[in-house]
Structures are given as structure tokens and as C-alpha cells.
Write an enzyme that holds these catalytic residues in place. Sequence first.
Site, short mmCIF file in Angstrom:
data_model
loop_
_atom_site.label_atom_id
_atom_site.label_comp_id
_atom_site.label_asym_id
_atom_site.label_seq_id
_atom_site.Cartn_x
_atom_site.Cartn_y
_atom_site.Cartn_z
N ARG A 196 -36.31 -18.71 52.64
CA ARG A 196 -36.03 -17.45 51.94
C ARG A 196 -34.99 -17.72 50.85
O ARG A 196 -34.03 -18.47 51.07
CB ARG A 196 -35.48 -16.40 52.91
N GLU A 235 -37.22 -12.02 43.93
CA GLU A 235 -38.61 -12.39 43.67
C GLU A 235 -39.30 -11.17 43.07
O GLU A 235 -39.18 -10.09 43.66
CB GLU A 235 -39.31 -12.82 44.96
N ALA A 293 -46.44 -20.40 49.71
CA ALA A 293 -46.61 -21.34 50.83
C ALA A 293 -47.77 -20.97 51.76
O ALA A 293 -48.49 -21.83 52.23
CB ALA A 293 -45.31 -21.45 51.62
N ARG A 328 -41.22 -24.35 63.96
CA ARG A 328 -42.60 -24.84 63.77
C ARG A 328 -42.82 -25.46 62.40
O ARG A 328 -43.41 -26.53 62.27
CB ARG A 328 -43.59 -23.67 63.87
N ILE A 329 -42.34 -24.77 61.35
CA ILE A 329 -42.62 -25.25 59.99
C ILE A 329 -41.78 -26.49 59.68
O ILE A 329 -42.27 -27.44 59.07
CB ILE A 329 -42.39 -24.12 58.96
N MET A 333 -35.27 -26.68 62.68
CA MET A 333 -36.42 -27.42 63.22
C MET A 333 -37.30 -26.50 64.06
O MET A 333 -37.51 -26.72 65.25
CB MET A 333 -35.92 -28.63 64.02
N HIS A 362 -43.66 -18.20 45.59
CA HIS A 362 -43.79 -17.86 47.02
C HIS A 362 -45.26 -17.95 47.47
O HIS A 362 -45.84 -16.96 47.95
CB HIS A 362 -43.21 -16.46 47.29
C1 DGY Z 1 -43.77 -15.41 55.65
O1 DGY Z 1 -44.80 -15.17 56.29
O2 DGY Z 1 -42.66 -15.10 56.06
C2 DGY Z 1 -43.92 -16.13 54.35
O3 DGY Z 1 -42.77 -16.19 53.63
C3 DGY Z 1 -45.03 -15.53 53.51
O4 DGY Z 1 -46.20 -15.96 54.02
#
Ligand code: DGY
Length: 323
Positions: A240, A269, A290, A158-159, A156, A288
Site C-alpha cells: 500500500r 492513487e 498486481a 502469502r505474497i 512474510m 496498482h
Molecule cells: C488487494 O486486493 O488488496 C490489492 O491491492 C488489489 O488487488
Amino acid sequence: MSAKPRVFVARRIPAVGLDLIAPHCAAEVWPDLLPPPASVLRDQVRDCDGLISLLTDRVDDELLAAAPKLRVVSNFAVGVNNIDLAAAARRGVRVGNTPGVLTEATADIAVTLLLAAARRLGESATDARDGRWQTWDPLGWLGQDLVGRTLGIVGMGRIGFATAKRLHHGWGMRVLYTARAPKPAADRDLNATRVDLDELLGESDYVSVHTDLNPETKGLFGAQQFRKMKPTAVFVNTARGPVVDQAALAAALRTGTIFAAGLDVTDPEPLPPDHELFGLPNCVIAPHIASATVHTRNEMARICAENLIAGLTGKPMTSEVRA
Ligand code: DGY
């Protein structure tokens, strides 16, 4: 007049960042789409004071040893699992990252994948395109609901919080989470409950992973963890790839141990196109992406450049990572 510090930028990044760097540094930008091979990166940083690295560039002790003048590594990412932080600290190299600015874009993708997996969007859209849409079928492409269901947030930060906020306030989901310490804002604003991982797995209809990758979280999701989840559960990973044992995930999806998965990250990846996970209709995989919005990537470039310049001039960074 002293010469400008030399900097290697390991990939083309948005101009916002390069324009900030230009007046302060003599920067060389790697021009290719693919990352520089390790030996090339080592040669490139040999005489450099600063490096802008990406999550695809391994910054290990060997690289640091080859770059005795290096003072700053500014990572174009929030995640820093590509950098040996202890080695950097030992060698007096400061490390920067880009947290905060990619929170909202990443949470958007977590929700997108969650919805796509729950409502079988990848599978049904492919069927429609490939001629398998025969009629409106009362029993066709049945997925899972979100409203009132339970969401498990693993990590838990920020994202995780931004993802839970969307799903709690938008779909009325009950929120459970794991975290090293209680998160009063989540408890207060999302009516969330901190539980241990086993309880979260057993209770959640949706499990969304937001931990960083470290020795404790590597392989956190294996056969045992998928077995603890509901057969109707949807698993989402925007953190990840190595947090998940992919063979175990593929088996869980194939055998109906869980319902579906949405992944923005894999290991490796890119994931080879013939990988088993790509062959599973209940697995949605994005490459990847996001943080891939214009605004977010510009902000990442800005912070990354600010961190680099601050590091080179001995000032506080916008965001500095310590071992
Ligand atoms: C990060 O910033 O760690 C993301 O996985 C890619 O933006």
C-alpha cells in the site's frame, strides 16, 4: 415469499461474481469507471443489506451509520484498510475479503518491478523510443544483478512468501524477512532468516514490501530507513502506498541514497502525472495492477460474491475478516 436482500455493488466487477449474486439478491451496480463519491455511496447503501466495496471506497462509521440494515461488506480486495473494521464489528456488520487468489499474480508483479528497476528497463526503453539510443554503449544503462544477492521481504505473508520463492529458487537469492512471528515454511523451504528491520535494510540488495497498511506500518519507510539501505539497493512496494513516505523516497532516489524503486502502489492513487516520482528515471511506477489478470480478477469476483451471499444467509464466509 420474502423480498431478495438489496445489495449495492460499488463498481462493475467480472460477470462471474455478478452471475452468482443475481439469483440471491436485488443488486444495483454502479456503472461508472470512477468510484461513487462518498455522499453518493452513502445514499446508495441507505436501504441495502449488503455492499460490495472496492479498495477505493471508504467504509467508515459514517457510512455504516447511514445504512442501518447493512449486514455484510464484501471487499473486492485482500486489503481491508478502506474499511473501519472496529466500527463494522460494533454495528454487527460482517466483512469479507479475497485472500489467496491474488497471491501469485501479485508476486509476479513484485518480481517484474524488481527486475525492471534493477535493469533500468523503464528508463532505457523510454530512451530508445525517444531517440537517445545512439549506439551499443559499454557504459550505458548499467543495472544491478540478482543472482546470489540478498532479498529482504518486509512482511512474510502469502505474497511475501510467493515473491521470495520465485527469487530464491529462480535466482538463488538469500532471503531475509521481517514478520511478527517466525515463519517455519519460509525458514525451511527458502532457507530464509527472520531479522529485525534495521538488519534487513542494511543487508539487503533488494527490499520488497508486503505488509498490510495499519497504524504501525503507515510511514514505515522514511528518510531514516532509506539511509540504512545500500546505495545499490532496489526498493519495491506492491503493498500500500502510505507505507512509504514518498517525499523521502523521491529524495533517496534523486540523491543516489538507493539505486532504484519499483512501485505498484502510491499515495494518492492515481498519483498525479506531475508528481516528482514520475520524473525520476530510476523509479518505475505501475497503476496498482498486481491482481490484474483475467483469472485472478474472476476469482476475486467469485470469492467476493460467495462472501456476500454467505454473510446475507448467516453462513460461514469463504474469507471473513475480524477486527
Ligand atoms: C488487494 O486486493 O488488496 C490489492 O491491492 C488489489 O488487488
